[in-house]
Scaffold this motif. Structure first.
Motif, PDB file in Angstrom:
ATOM      1  N   VAL A  16       0.852  -1.271  -0.089  1.00 20.77           N
ATOM      2  CA  VAL A  16       0.132  -0.091   0.071  1.00 20.77           C
ATOM      3  C   VAL A  16       0.791   1.264  -0.034  1.00 20.77           C
ATOM      4  O   VAL A  16       0.724   2.302  -0.874  1.00 20.77           O
ATOM      5  CB  VAL A  16      -0.874   0.035   1.258  1.00 20.77           C
ATOM      6  N   ASP A  17       1.888   1.394   0.800  1.00 23.90           N
ATOM      7  CA  ASP A  17       2.704   2.250   0.919  1.00 23.90           C
ATOM      8  C   ASP A  17       3.492   2.557  -0.284  1.00 23.90           C
ATOM      9  O   ASP A  17       3.662   3.637  -0.889  1.00 23.90           O
ATOM     10  CB  ASP A  17       3.747   2.140   1.890  1.00 23.90           C
ATOM     11  N   ARG A  18       4.125   1.447  -1.126  1.00 25.19           N
ATOM     12  CA  ARG A  18       4.571   1.352  -2.296  1.00 25.19           C
ATOM     13  C   ARG A  18       3.762   2.155  -3.410  1.00 25.19           C
ATOM     14  O   ARG A  18       4.197   2.936  -4.367  1.00 25.19           O
ATOM     15  CB  ARG A  18       5.129   0.135  -2.856  1.00 25.19           C
ATOM     16  N   PHE A  19       2.401   1.537  -3.221  1.00 25.88           N
ATOM     17  CA  PHE A  19       1.452   2.100  -4.237  1.00 25.88           C
ATOM     18  C   PHE A  19       1.505   3.596  -4.402  1.00 25.88           C
ATOM     19  O   PHE A  19       1.374   4.609  -5.353  1.00 25.88           O
ATOM     20  CB  PHE A  19       0.136   1.531  -4.107  1.00 25.88           C
ATOM     21  N   PHE A  57      -7.193  -0.078  -6.642  1.00 25.83           N
ATOM     22  CA  PHE A  57      -6.447  -0.268  -5.747  1.00 25.83           C
ATOM     23  C   PHE A  57      -6.539   1.160  -4.672  1.00 25.83           C
ATOM     24  O   PHE A  57      -6.633   0.870  -3.494  1.00 25.83           O
ATOM     25  CB  PHE A  57      -4.870  -0.599  -5.880  1.00 25.83           C
ATOM     26  N   ALA A  58      -6.583   2.331  -5.308  1.00 24.65           N
ATOM     27  CA  ALA A  58      -6.601   3.555  -4.555  1.00 24.65           C
ATOM     28  C   ALA A  58      -8.054   3.485  -3.840  1.00 24.65           C
ATOM     29  O   ALA A  58      -8.162   3.891  -2.876  1.00 24.65           O
ATOM     30  CB  ALA A  58      -6.588   4.652  -5.659  1.00 24.65           C
ATOM     31  N   TYR A  59      -8.988   2.885  -4.506  1.00 23.05           N
ATOM     32  CA  TYR A  59     -10.445   2.985  -3.692  1.00 23.05           C
ATOM     33  C   TYR A  59     -10.421   2.261  -2.386  1.00 23.05           C
ATOM     34  O   TYR A  59     -10.783   2.541  -1.299  1.00 23.05           O
ATOM     35  CB  TYR A  59     -11.267   2.405  -4.900  1.00 23.05           C
ATOM     36  N   VAL A  60      -9.958   0.943  -2.692  1.00 21.75           N
ATOM     37  CA  VAL A  60      -9.806  -0.027  -1.554  1.00 21.75           C
ATOM     38  C   VAL A  60      -8.864   0.297  -0.516  1.00 21.75           C
ATOM     39  O   VAL A  60      -9.110   0.417   0.719  1.00 21.75           O
ATOM     40  CB  VAL A  60      -9.364  -1.637  -1.906  1.00 21.75           C
ATOM     41  N   HIS A  61      -7.771   0.980  -0.850  1.00 19.34           N
ATOM     42  CA  HIS A  61      -6.670   1.408   0.232  1.00 19.34           C
ATOM     43  C   HIS A  61      -6.787   2.875   0.373  1.00 19.34           C
ATOM     44  O   HIS A  61      -5.521   3.807   0.412  1.00 19.34           O
ATOM     45  CB  HIS A  61      -5.330   0.761  -0.129  1.00 19.34           C
ATOM     46  N   ARG A  62      -7.959   3.717   0.148  1.00 19.95           N
ATOM     47  CA  ARG A  62      -7.665   5.082   0.093  1.00 19.95           C
ATOM     48  C   ARG A  62      -7.530   6.014   1.353  1.00 19.95           C
ATOM     49  O   ARG A  62      -6.994   7.035   1.183  1.00 19.95           O
ATOM     50  CB  ARG A  62      -9.289   5.784  -0.232  1.00 19.95           C
ATOM     51  N   ASP A  63      -7.375   5.177   2.349  1.00 19.22           N
ATOM     52  CA  ASP A  63      -6.900   5.925   3.459  1.00 19.22           C
ATOM     53  C   ASP A  63      -5.332   5.633   3.885  1.00 19.22           C
ATOM     54  O   ASP A  63      -4.961   5.850   4.791  1.00 19.22           O
ATOM     55  CB  ASP A  63      -7.591   5.312   4.903  1.00 19.22           C
ATOM     56  N   GLY A  64      -4.849   4.919   3.126  1.00 24.29           N
ATOM     57  CA  GLY A  64      -3.384   4.640   3.049  1.00 24.29           C
ATOM     58  C   GLY A  64      -3.113   3.702   3.937  1.00 24.29           C
ATOM     59  O   GLY A  64      -2.195   3.316   4.346  1.00 24.29           O
ATOM     60  N   LYS A  65      -4.306   2.570   4.220  1.00 19.47           N
ATOM     61  CA  LYS A  65      -3.996   1.684   5.235  1.00 19.47           C
ATOM     62  C   LYS A  65      -4.774   0.440   4.437  1.00 19.47           C
ATOM     63  O   LYS A  65      -5.169   0.311   3.461  1.00 19.47           O
ATOM     64  CB  LYS A  65      -5.091   1.685   6.414  1.00 19.47           C
ATOM     65  N   LEU A  66      -4.139  -0.642   5.166  1.00 21.26           N
ATOM     66  CA  LEU A  66      -4.513  -1.767   4.363  1.00 21.26           C
ATOM     67  C   LEU A  66      -5.842  -2.432   4.559  1.00 21.26           C
ATOM     68  O   LEU A  66      -6.449  -2.461   5.707  1.00 21.26           O
ATOM     69  CB  LEU A  66      -3.693  -3.186   5.055  1.00 21.26           C
TER      70      LEU A  66
END
Length: 169
Positions: A16-19, A57-66
């Motif tokens: 997620v961080d890499r994304f 991927f951005a939608y699922v992990h939009r808070d920057g969390k897994l």
């Protein structure tokens, strides 16, 4: 016989961080462009042994969390801004397949009917076919209509049952 099958791995916080490191994050209402690989204009991100569209991927992990959000059912993610590479969560919205199709039709991104370059028939032909068709008729059955219009009986059947040419009344 040994078949190679890639194992899927769980997506990690490191993924997620890499994304988010590959997204050009700007103002909160601006487009956040995906900076890496693309396919058909859409951002493409590899994680967990598989590829993901950057917008999903951005939608699922939009808070920057897994895995903070899920995409319910078979809904699709669409960018309200129209930019296929945009990853700004404010621009991402859930749509059904039909809603996406309808939106594309309104915007002229889908060509239907006689406007399609491969079409052999016109809207007038469709109206005539539907009015002439008589089940199991010698003269106005599937085979005869198909022969008259230079298409297959299956094509005529699909027109009659409105599998195709649904936009014509």
């Amino acid at each position: 016989m040994n078949k190679y099958k890639r194992q899927k791995k769980p997506i990690t916080q490191k993924d997620v961080d890499r994304f988010w490191g590959h997204v050009d994050i700007k103002g909160e209402d601006e487009c956040w462009e995906w900076l890496r690989a693309k396919t058909k204009g859409y951002g493409l991100f590899a994680a967990g042994g598989t590829y993901h569209r950057s917008s999903r991927f951005a939608y699922v992990h939009r808070d920057g969390k897994l895995n903070t959000h899920k995409i319910p059912g078979n809904l699709r993610i669409t960018n309200k801004c129209g930019n296929k590479r945009c990853c700004n969560p404010k621009h991402l919205k859930l749509f059904s397949h039909q809603e996406v199709f309808d939106k594309m039709a309104i915007e002229g991104k889908i060509v239907v009917g006689s406007k399609h370059r491969m079409s052999k028939l016109t809207e007038t032909d469709i109206t005539d076919i539907r009015s002439r068709y008589q089940k199991q008729s010698e003269t106005n059955g599937l085979a005869n209509l198909a022969q008259d219009y230079g298409v297959s009986p299956g094509c005529i059947r699909d027109i009659i049952i409105r599998k195709t040419w649904r936009h014509v009344d």
